[in-house]
Structure formats: structure tokens, C-alpha cells
Design a protein around this motif. Structure first.
Motif, PDB file in Angstrom:
ATOM      1  N   TRP A 122      -6.635   6.661   2.931  1.00  8.09           N
ATOM      2  CA  TRP A 122      -6.443   4.982   4.030  1.00  8.09           C
ATOM      3  C   TRP A 122      -7.571   4.497   3.438  1.00  8.09           C
ATOM      4  O   TRP A 122      -7.678   3.454   3.815  1.00  8.09           O
ATOM      5  N   THR A 145       0.011   1.184   6.263  1.00 10.16           N
ATOM      6  CA  THR A 145      -0.797   1.704   5.582  1.00 10.16           C
ATOM      7  C   THR A 145      -1.149   2.708   6.588  1.00 10.16           C
ATOM      8  O   THR A 145      -1.546   3.572   7.176  1.00 10.16           O
ATOM      9  N   HIS A 199       0.424  -0.738   0.243  1.00  8.24           N
ATOM     10  CA  HIS A 199      -0.039   0.057  -0.141  1.00  8.24           C
ATOM     11  C   HIS A 199       0.535   1.916  -0.041  1.00  8.24           C
ATOM     12  O   HIS A 199       0.613   2.102  -0.075  1.00  8.24           O
ATOM     13  N   GLN A 231      -3.729  -3.488  10.235  1.00  8.57           N
ATOM     14  CA  GLN A 231      -3.292  -1.946   9.265  1.00  8.57           C
ATOM     15  C   GLN A 231      -1.773  -2.486   8.273  1.00  8.57           C
ATOM     16  O   GLN A 231      -1.357  -2.203   7.090  1.00  8.57           O
ATOM     17  N   TYR A 274      -0.760   4.639  -1.416  1.00 10.77           N
ATOM     18  CA  TYR A 274      -1.750   4.786  -0.550  1.00 10.77           C
ATOM     19  C   TYR A 274      -0.855   5.903   0.008  1.00 10.77           C
ATOM     20  O   TYR A 274      -1.118   7.816   0.130  1.00 10.77           O
ATOM     21  N   ILE A 275       0.450   5.525   0.841  1.00  9.21           N
ATOM     22  CA  ILE A 275       1.265   6.250   1.871  1.00  9.21           C
ATOM     23  C   ILE A 275       1.668   7.457   0.854  1.00  9.21           C
ATOM     24  O   ILE A 275       1.819   8.864   1.659  1.00  9.21           O
TER      25      ILE A 275
END
Lengths: 49, 245
Positions: free
Chosen positions: B113, B52, A8, B49, A11-12
């Protein structure tokens, strides 16, 4: 380095890029507005004298 | 209260800003440096998570500031309507675009997020919708400032709108308790203390402080700008009346 943040990481990266863009825009608008007001006031005060 | 009244004089306000500006800029840079280092290098990944969770260090401070700025604007609105403090409407006008910026950042980072964690960019749940309404209120306030020329009249109209919109703040805060939402319940400012591990909580608070300091730097600069613009406006009117007379 981004790969270290896993699947991910996009997204970060996008979140922090949005932070730089939005906060940067706020700083730029504030600074430019301030400079413009300073210049306008200086011009008017020099005319007054 | 006496100190607040002393700041009603723009010259005193400017003198205070001259003293505070550069120390505040320095503290902001340091806080962002330390906070970002903590967010990326010292804070551990979350057990559910994973990495993230690092979005939290920008999303949550933006959300705090979105609400904090609005609460400050409500106090300024009260100061404008009740005490007619001359700097109160200046502060309100200066704060609104900053609050809108923090709210937009909160919405955008929340979306980034939400996609990997919830499987959706957006959901019409109570927390997300009430924050979107906050953003629209900010836009309404900015539009109203621009629609009315005379600052005194604009200040009073905006103050009423701001105070009415203040009803949304407790709705945002308690939406996760009052309704079943996709958004998680409060985990920092809650009865019984934070549920986040100190290794994550420390960089989060440092980033919150960095956002707060940045807000203060921008707020005092924009207030000075507004004071200069009002003075320039008076000088323009004076010059026009001299020419006319």
C-alpha cells in the motif's frame, strides 16, 4: 477484472495474494499439526492397551 | 470467572470446542465471502487514493488482529502467572504463531500500500517500526517456547516476556499521535467516531469479523493440538518409566 482497479491493480493483487499465502499457510500448519498429534496420540494409546 | 475456571478441565474444553467448531467455520466462510464481495464490488474507490484503498480491507483487519492476539496473550500470561490457570499457557502457546502471521500480513500489505501511495516500500517511522518490533517479539516468544522443554517452566518464562512486550501495544496505537509519522492517524477507533464513510466502513468491519472468526477457529484447533501433544508426552514418559522399572 483487475484492469478495472486501474494503474495500481498489481499492488492490490499482490496484497490479496499475500493474504491467501499467509492465511493459507497458517490454516495448513494448524491442520497438519492437529492431524499429526491425533495420529501420535492414537498410536501411543493403542500401545498402552 | 467461574466459567473460565470450568474450562480448566481439558475434557470440558474439548466438549465446548466440539460444539463450537463447525458453526465457527461456517460463520468464517460466510464472513469472508460477504466481506470480500463488499471490498471488491460494493465499496467505492477513495477520492484521493482511488482503487488502491481496497488494500485497506486486508491490511487493517490484519493490523487489528496482530494487536488483539497480543492483548489476548497478555491476558493469558496474567492468567498463567497469577491464577496458574492450566489452559492459559496452552492458549498463549497456540496464539503466538497466529499473531505472528497476522503481523507479517499487516507488514507485507502495508508495504504494498505504501509503495504506490507514499513512493516507498518501507519507512522507519514510529508506526511501522513499532509493528515490526511486535513481529520480532512474537518470534522471540515462539523461540522461547521451543527452547524450554518443560511446559510449566516455558509458560512462566514466556508469560514474563509477553507482559514486558505488552508495553509495545500502546506505543503502536498512539505512535501516530505522539510522533510525526508518514502513516495516517487513527480513522476508525478514535475519539469522535470513525472518519470513514459507512460504504467503506461496513465491509471493513465484516472483514475484521472474518479475521476474528478465522483466528478463533485456528486458536481452538491449536489448543486441542497442544493438549493432545502434552498427553502424548506424558504417555511416552510413562511407557519409558515402565520399561526402565
Amino acid at each position: 477484472m483487475l484492469a478495472a482497479f486501474g494503474a495500481h491493480s498489481g499492488y492490490i493483487l499482490a496484497s490479496y495474494a499475500a493474504g491467501i499465502l499467509i492465511l493459507g499457510w497458517m490454516i495448513l500448519r494448524t491442520w497438519r499439526g492437529h492431524r499429526a498429534a491425533q495420529a501420535r496420540l492414537a498410536r501411543l494409546e493403542s500401545h498402552k492397551q | 470467572m467461574e466459567r473460565l475456571l470450568a474450562l480448566a478441565n481439558p475434557a470440558r474444553f474439548n466438549a465446548l470446542v466440539d460444539r463450537l467448531f463447525w458453526p465457527l467455520v461456517g460463520a468464517t466462510v460466510l464472513a469472508f465471502g460477504y466481506g470480500l464481495y463488499g471490498a471488491f464490488f460494493t465499496a467505492p474507490p477513495d477520492y484521493q487514493q482511488g482503487e488502491t484503498i481496497r488494500i485497506m480491507y486486508i491490511h487493517v483487519p490484519a493490523a487489528w488482529l496482530a494487536m488483539f492476539v497480543y492483548a489476548g496473550m497478555c491476558a493469558s500470561a496474567f492468567g498463567t502467572l497469577v491464577f496458574r490457570h492450566p489452559m492459559a499457557d496452552v492458549a498463549q502457546k497456540a496464539a503466538a504463531p497466529l499473531g505472528a502471521g497476522f503481523t507479517l500480513l499487516c507488514l507485507v500489505t502495508g508495504s504494498f500500500w505504501g509503495r504506490p501511495m507514499w513512493g516507498t516500500w518501507w519507512e522507519w517511522d514510529a508506526r511501522l517500526t513499532s509493528v515490526l518490533i511486535l513481529f520480532l517479539i512474537y518470534l522471540g516468544i515462539i523461540a522461547l517456547w521451543r527452547a524450554v522443554d518443560e511446559p510449566g517452566r516455558a509458560g512462566r518464562a514466556v508469560s514474563i516476556l509477553t507482559l514486558v512486550g505488552g508495553v509495545n501495544l500502546p506505543i503502536i496505537k498512539f505512535s501516530v499521535d505522539w510522533w510525526y509519522t508518514l502513516h495516517q492517524p487513527a480513522s476508525v477507533f478514535r475519539m469522535g467516531g470513525p472518519t470513514i464513510h459507512p460504504a467503506m466502513l461496513t465491509p471493513l468491519f465484516v472483514m475484521g469479523l472474518a479475521f476474528l472468526l478465522l483466528y478463533l477457529v485456528l486458536l481452538i484447533t491449536r489448543m486441542r493440538t497442544e493438549l493432545m501433544e502434552r498427553r502424548a508426552e506424558r504417555l511416552t514418559i510413562l511407557a519409558a518409566s515402565r520399561q526402565g522399572g
